[in-house]
Design a protein around this motif. Structure first.
Motif, PDB file in Angstrom:
ATOM      1  N   LEU A 151       0.853  -1.173   0.000  1.00 58.86           N
ATOM      2  CA  LEU A 151       0.000   0.000   0.000  1.00 58.86           C
ATOM      3  C   LEU A 151       0.897   1.232   0.000  1.00 58.86           C
ATOM      4  N   MET A 152       0.391   2.353  -0.450  1.00 57.37           N
ATOM      5  CA  MET A 152       1.128   3.616  -0.482  1.00 57.37           C
ATOM      6  C   MET A 152       2.273   3.607  -1.490  1.00 57.37           C
ATOM      7  N   GLU A 153       2.227   2.665  -2.431  1.00 59.29           N
ATOM      8  CA  GLU A 153       3.296   2.612  -3.425  1.00 59.29           C
ATOM      9  C   GLU A 153       3.314   3.855  -4.301  1.00 59.29           C
ATOM     10  N   ASP A 154       2.137   4.443  -4.540  1.00 58.69           N
ATOM     11  CA  ASP A 154       2.060   5.648  -5.365  1.00 58.69           C
ATOM     12  C   ASP A 154       2.611   6.861  -4.613  1.00 58.69           C
ATOM     13  N   VAL A 155       2.217   7.005  -3.353  1.00 59.55           N
ATOM     14  CA  VAL A 155       2.713   8.119  -2.538  1.00 59.55           C
ATOM     15  C   VAL A 155       4.221   8.003  -2.337  1.00 59.55           C
ATOM     16  N   ASP A 156       4.684   6.789  -2.103  1.00 57.85           N
ATOM     17  CA  ASP A 156       6.119   6.558  -1.899  1.00 57.85           C
ATOM     18  C   ASP A 156       6.933   7.012  -3.099  1.00 57.85           C
ATOM     19  N   LEU A 157       6.469   6.688  -4.314  1.00 56.53           N
ATOM     20  CA  LEU A 157       7.210   7.100  -5.508  1.00 56.53           C
ATOM     21  C   LEU A 157       7.106   8.604  -5.732  1.00 56.53           C
ATOM     22  N   VAL A 158       5.914   9.159  -5.609  1.00 56.28           N
ATOM     23  CA  VAL A 158       5.732  10.594  -5.869  1.00 56.28           C
ATOM     24  C   VAL A 158       6.615  11.432  -4.953  1.00 56.28           C
ATOM     25  N   ARG A 159       6.801  10.989  -3.724  1.00 56.34           N
ATOM     26  CA  ARG A 159       7.641  11.748  -2.784  1.00 56.34           C
ATOM     27  C   ARG A 159       9.107  11.765  -3.206  1.00 56.34           C
ATOM     28  N   ARG A 160       9.496  10.850  -4.094  1.00 59.84           N
ATOM     29  CA  ARG A 160      10.889  10.820  -4.582  1.00 59.84           C
ATOM     30  C   ARG A 160      11.041  11.534  -5.920  1.00 59.84           C
ATOM     31  N   LEU A 161       9.975  12.160  -6.396  1.00 56.32           N
ATOM     32  CA  LEU A 161       9.991  12.868  -7.673  1.00 56.32           C
ATOM     33  C   LEU A 161       9.810  14.363  -7.452  1.00 56.32           C
ATOM     34  N   LEU A 162      10.069  15.141  -8.498  1.00 56.32           N
ATOM     35  CA  LEU A 162       9.663  16.535  -8.478  1.00 56.32           C
ATOM     36  C   LEU A 162       8.141  16.617  -8.388  1.00 56.32           C
ATOM     37  N   ARG A 163       7.630  17.736  -7.916  1.00 57.51           N
ATOM     38  CA  ARG A 163       6.189  17.925  -7.814  1.00 57.51           C
ATOM     39  C   ARG A 163       5.547  17.718  -9.193  1.00 57.51           C
ATOM     40  N   PRO A 164       4.584  16.810  -9.305  1.00 56.13           N
ATOM     41  CA  PRO A 164       3.979  16.553 -10.623  1.00 56.13           C
ATOM     42  C   PRO A 164       3.180  17.752 -11.132  1.00 56.13           C
ATOM     43  N   ALA A 165       3.242  17.954 -12.439  1.00 51.74           N
ATOM     44  CA  ALA A 165       2.420  18.965 -13.099  1.00 51.74           C
ATOM     45  C   ALA A 165       1.037  18.383 -13.361  1.00 51.74           C
ATOM     46  N   LEU A 166       0.017  19.238 -13.346  1.00 51.70           N
ATOM     47  CA  LEU A 166      -1.340  18.797 -13.629  1.00 51.70           C
ATOM     48  C   LEU A 166      -1.580  18.884 -15.130  1.00 51.70           C
ATOM     49  N   LEU A 167      -1.881  17.758 -15.757  1.00 49.28           N
ATOM     50  CA  LEU A 167      -2.079  17.698 -17.194  1.00 49.28           C
ATOM     51  C   LEU A 167      -3.478  18.192 -17.559  1.00 49.28           C
ATOM     52  N   GLY A 168      -3.621  18.627 -18.787  1.00 48.82           N
ATOM     53  CA  GLY A 168      -4.883  19.200 -19.250  1.00 48.82           C
ATOM     54  C   GLY A 168      -5.865  18.179 -19.753  1.00 48.82           C
ATOM     55  N   ALA A 169      -6.067  17.109 -19.017  1.00 52.06           N
ATOM     56  CA  ALA A 169      -7.037  16.067 -19.364  1.00 52.06           C
ATOM     57  C   ALA A 169      -7.482  15.413 -18.067  1.00 52.06           C
ATOM     58  N   ASP A 170      -8.568  14.623 -18.154  1.00 49.67           N
ATOM     59  CA  ASP A 170      -9.184  14.063 -16.952  1.00 49.67           C
ATOM     60  C   ASP A 170      -8.932  12.563 -16.827  1.00 49.67           C
ATOM     61  N   ALA A 171      -8.813  12.115 -15.593  1.00 44.77           N
ATOM     62  CA  ALA A 171      -8.811  10.696 -15.259  1.00 44.77           C
ATOM     63  C   ALA A 171     -10.097  10.422 -14.495  1.00 44.77           C
ATOM     64  N   VAL A 172     -11.030   9.747 -15.149  1.00 45.24           N
ATOM     65  CA  VAL A 172     -12.347   9.490 -14.549  1.00 45.24           C
ATOM     66  C   VAL A 172     -12.306   8.108 -13.888  1.00 45.24           C
ATOM     67  N   THR A 173     -12.437   8.118 -12.585  1.00 43.47           N
ATOM     68  CA  THR A 173     -12.267   6.902 -11.795  1.00 43.47           C
ATOM     69  C   THR A 173     -13.596   6.395 -11.275  1.00 43.47           C
ATOM     70  N   SER A 174     -13.727   5.092 -11.173  1.00 44.33           N
ATOM     71  CA  SER A 174     -14.949   4.486 -10.652  1.00 44.33           C
ATOM     72  C   SER A 174     -15.194   4.943  -9.218  1.00 44.33           C
ATOM     73  N   ALA A 175     -16.431   5.326  -8.943  1.00 48.28           N
ATOM     74  CA  ALA A 175     -16.825   5.751  -7.595  1.00 48.28           C
ATOM     75  C   ALA A 175     -17.379   4.596  -6.763  1.00 48.28           C
ATOM     76  N   ASP A 176     -17.275   3.369  -7.250  1.00 53.08           N
ATOM     77  CA  ASP A 176     -17.876   2.230  -6.553  1.00 53.08           C
ATOM     78  C   ASP A 176     -17.389   2.125  -5.113  1.00 53.08           C
ATOM     79  N   ARG A 177     -16.091   2.333  -4.880  1.00 55.73           N
ATOM     80  CA  ARG A 177     -15.549   2.185  -3.528  1.00 55.73           C
ATOM     81  C   ARG A 177     -16.103   3.247  -2.590  1.00 55.73           C
ATOM     82  N   TRP A 178     -16.292   4.456  -3.096  1.00 53.49           N
ATOM     83  CA  TRP A 178     -16.865   5.517  -2.268  1.00 53.49           C
ATOM     84  C   TRP A 178     -18.336   5.239  -1.972  1.00 53.49           C
ATOM     85  N   ARG A 179     -19.076   4.776  -2.965  1.00 56.14           N
ATOM     86  CA  ARG A 179     -20.482   4.458  -2.745  1.00 56.14           C
ATOM     87  C   ARG A 179     -20.625   3.304  -1.759  1.00 56.14           C
TER      88      ARG A 179
END
Length: 211
Positions: A151-179
């Motif tokens: 778990l936290m593999e994404d946060v772990d990697l991002v913390r070792r990178l420069l601050r990511p830029a926000l791209l001009g497109a969307d990532a639409v993710t399933s809301a099933d887990r939130w529901r």
């Protein structure tokens, strides 16, 4: 793309990736039709040890491109994703990038969570894996890549990178887990786990709490 029994969401995710130079599905031992769906869609399928960190690392190792895009199987990129990626590659070749986060639900709670994610990314420079992560191969390698964390593999990697830029497109993710878990209960749990992890909680303990 790491997968585990993702047959329900994978077809739409792969269809949205039309135009990608290479698609690699790193499967952790699915018991459903995930691997067949991926292969039929033209993706390269590799099967290995379960665990998103391990699977992402295996996918990166198998990839041949100069840029890597890590994506979850329940996330659908908007139609303009490729042009957004190319714009970023030309403008900031040494900086990672992530997409704008959206949930596939019209509920007001979804809009509030999306705004909260946008604030987190803007203030902390901390996207999660469900926003996708775009990073050049040299930068990924220098940072040490994904570690075999449960778990936290994404946060772990991002913390070792420069601050990511926000791209001009969307990532639409399933809301099933939130529901399923409750709109704000799930977000609160994610924030609590992130805080505990930053305070020294081990990834294994975080994974047990996450369930």
């Amino acid at each position: 793309m790491p997968t585990l029994d993702a047959a329900a969401t994978l077809p739409a995710c792969l269809a949205a990736l039309a135009g990608a130079d290479e698609v690699i599905v790193a499967d952790g031992g699915s018991a459903d039709a995930t691997c067949d769906i991926a292969a039929t869609a033209g993706a390269t399928v590799i099967v290995g040890a379960r665990g998103r960190g391990r699977q992402l690392a295996a996918g990166a190792e198998a990839a041949s491109g100069d840029w890597l895009l890590f994506l979850h199987a329940d996330t659908i990129l908007s139609a303009d994703w490729r042009s957004a990626v190319l714009d970023h590659v030309r403008a900031a070749p040494d900086r990672p990038g992530c997409f704008r986060f959206q949930l596939d639900d019209r509920a007001w709670q979804a809009r509030l969570i999306e705004r909260g994610v946008a604030v987190r990314v803007r203030l902390l420079g901390l996207p999660y894996g469900d926003q996708g992560l775009l990073v050049s191969r040299p930068v990924y390698d220098v940072a040490g890549g994904y570690r075999p964390l449960p778990l936290m593999e994404d946060v772990d990697l991002v913390r070792r990178l420069l601050r990511p830029a926000l791209l001009g497109a969307d990532a639409v993710t399933s809301a099933d887990r939130w529901r399923r878990d409750g709109w704000f209960r799930r977000s609160a749990r994610n924030l609590a786990l992130l805080t505990l992890w930053r305070l020294g909680l081990s990834p294994a303990a975080a994974a047990r709490l996450y369930g």
